[in-house]
Design a protein around this motif. Structure first.
Motif, PDB file in Angstrom:
ATOM      1  N   PRO A 150       0.796  -1.233   0.000  1.00 52.34           N
ATOM      2  CA  PRO A 150       0.000   0.000   0.000  1.00 52.34           C
ATOM      3  C   PRO A 150       0.829   1.283   0.000  1.00 52.34           C
ATOM      4  CG  PRO A 150      -0.834  -1.546   1.638  1.00 52.34           C
ATOM      5  CD  PRO A 150       0.454  -2.113   1.122  1.00 52.34           C
ATOM      6  N   LEU A 151       2.042   1.246   0.511  1.00 55.63           N
ATOM      7  CA  LEU A 151       2.918   2.419   0.541  1.00 55.63           C
ATOM      8  C   LEU A 151       3.264   2.911  -0.866  1.00 55.63           C
ATOM      9  CD1 LEU A 151       4.918   4.292   2.163  1.00 55.63           C
ATOM     10  CD2 LEU A 151       6.600   2.493   1.883  1.00 55.63           C
ATOM     11  N   ILE A 152       3.254   2.011  -1.856  1.00 48.52           N
ATOM     12  CA  ILE A 152       3.649   2.358  -3.226  1.00 48.52           C
ATOM     13  C   ILE A 152       2.411   2.612  -4.076  1.00 48.52           C
ATOM     14  CG2 ILE A 152       4.907   1.608  -5.286  1.00 48.52           C
ATOM     15  CD1 ILE A 152       6.680   2.150  -2.796  1.00 48.52           C
ATOM     16  N   ALA A 153       2.281   3.852  -4.550  1.00 49.64           N
ATOM     17  CA  ALA A 153       1.122   4.228  -5.357  1.00 49.64           C
ATOM     18  C   ALA A 153       1.307   3.868  -6.821  1.00 49.64           C
ATOM     19  CB  ALA A 153       0.873   5.727  -5.225  1.00 49.64           C
ATOM     20  N   LYS A 154       2.565   3.907  -7.303  1.00 45.81           N
ATOM     21  CA  LYS A 154       2.803   3.718  -8.726  1.00 45.81           C
ATOM     22  C   LYS A 154       4.205   3.162  -8.950  1.00 45.81           C
ATOM     23  CE  LYS A 154       2.537   6.555 -12.915  1.00 45.81           C
ATOM     24  NZ  LYS A 154       2.374   7.924 -13.394  1.00 45.81           N
ATOM     25  N   SER A 155       4.330   2.304  -9.956  1.00 45.44           N
ATOM     26  CA  SER A 155       5.631   1.770 -10.344  1.00 45.44           C
ATOM     27  C   SER A 155       5.722   1.771 -11.863  1.00 45.44           C
ATOM     28  CB  SER A 155       5.812   0.340  -9.816  1.00 45.44           C
ATOM     29  OG  SER A 155       7.069  -0.180 -10.218  1.00 45.44           O
ATOM     30  N   GLU A 156       6.735   2.432 -12.372  1.00 50.01           N
ATOM     31  CA  GLU A 156       6.939   2.468 -13.821  1.00 50.01           C
ATOM     32  C   GLU A 156       8.250   1.768 -14.138  1.00 50.01           C
ATOM     33  OE1 GLU A 156       6.710   6.467 -15.298  1.00 50.01           O
ATOM     34  OE2 GLU A 156       4.651   6.725 -14.598  1.00 50.01           O
ATOM     35  N   PRO A 157       8.192   0.758 -15.018  1.00 54.06           N
ATOM     36  CA  PRO A 157       9.418   0.039 -15.370  1.00 54.06           C
ATOM     37  C   PRO A 157      10.280   0.831 -16.344  1.00 54.06           C
ATOM     38  CG  PRO A 157       7.585  -0.839 -16.626  1.00 54.06           C
ATOM     39  CD  PRO A 157       7.024   0.205 -15.697  1.00 54.06           C
ATOM     40  N   GLY A 158      11.572   0.560 -16.314  1.00 56.21           N
ATOM     41  CA  GLY A 158      12.516   1.165 -17.250  1.00 56.21           C
ATOM     42  C   GLY A 158      13.606   0.161 -17.573  1.00 56.21           C
ATOM     43  N   GLU A 159      14.383   0.466 -18.583  1.00 50.29           N
ATOM     44  CA  GLU A 159      15.521  -0.371 -18.986  1.00 50.29           C
ATOM     45  C   GLU A 159      15.130  -1.839 -19.123  1.00 50.29           C
ATOM     46  OE1 GLU A 159      19.193   0.395 -16.882  1.00 50.29           O
ATOM     47  OE2 GLU A 159      18.665   2.507 -16.647  1.00 50.29           O
ATOM     48  N   GLY A 160      14.043  -2.085 -19.863  1.00 47.75           N
ATOM     49  CA  GLY A 160      13.617  -3.459 -20.108  1.00 47.75           C
ATOM     50  C   GLY A 160      13.140  -4.185 -18.872  1.00 47.75           C
ATOM     51  N   GLY A 161      12.637  -3.441 -17.881  1.00 46.19           N
ATOM     52  CA  GLY A 161      12.131  -4.054 -16.665  1.00 46.19           C
ATOM     53  C   GLY A 161      13.177  -4.216 -15.580  1.00 46.19           C
ATOM     54  N   ARG A 162      14.394  -3.757 -15.830  1.00 48.28           N
ATOM     55  CA  ARG A 162      15.463  -3.907 -14.845  1.00 48.28           C
ATOM     56  C   ARG A 162      15.533  -2.745 -13.853  1.00 48.28           C
ATOM     57  NH1 ARG A 162      19.439  -7.602 -16.935  1.00 48.28           N
ATOM     58  NH2 ARG A 162      21.120  -6.433 -15.982  1.00 48.28           N
TER      59      ARG A 162
END
Length: 138
Positions: free
Chosen positions: A32-44
């Motif tokens: 719940p602490l994390i509202a959003k996660s955006e991947p970068g560098e091919g998911g790394r």
């Protein structure tokens, strides 16, 4: 070097738990602490935004789907640490029981004690595994 860890037992199969937590970009699905996660560098790399607006950038270091574990470092965060390395691991305790361990090692920045950062991350990890457990009602 400071360290912290949290361990919890969850009454479902390790595969079920890993299905939820095993994606490096899946933190908003169970934490719940994390509202959003955006991947970068091919998911790394994951660019996280906390519910209070803080930004955390984490880099995947190791990933082992068969062993149900991954490790990551932090390159940007509001946390008073450097040299941060954390590991999330899901182990089978039986057909319908899993043990989840979230642990980390890190170095406090100048002016901050080992005890202060250990308390901080013990709270983060404990709150995290307890939130994860709530996804699997008994």
């Amino acid at each position: 070097m400071a360290k912290a860890a949290a361990v919890i037992e969850i009454p479902v199969s390790a595969d079920q738990v890993w299905q939820l937590v095993g994606g490096f970009n899946s933190l908003p699905d169970w934490l719940p602490l994390i509202a959003k996660s955006e991947p970068g560098e091919g998911g790394r790399v994951r660019h996280l935004k906390t519910v209070d607006g803080a930004v955390v950038v984490e880099h995947l270091q190791t990933f082992d789907n068969a062993a149900r574990t991954y490790s990551y470092t932090i390159s940007e965060s509001p946390f008073p640490v450097s040299a941060y390395l954390a590991t999330l691991q899901v182990e089978a305790l039986g057909e319908h029981s899993a043990k989840v361990t979230w642990s980390g090692v890190f170095t406090p920045i100048a002016g901050v004690t080992d005890a202060e950062v250990e308390e901080l991350f013990s709270g983060v990890y404990t709150g995290g595994v307890e939130a994860l457990r709530k996804n699997f009602p008994a």
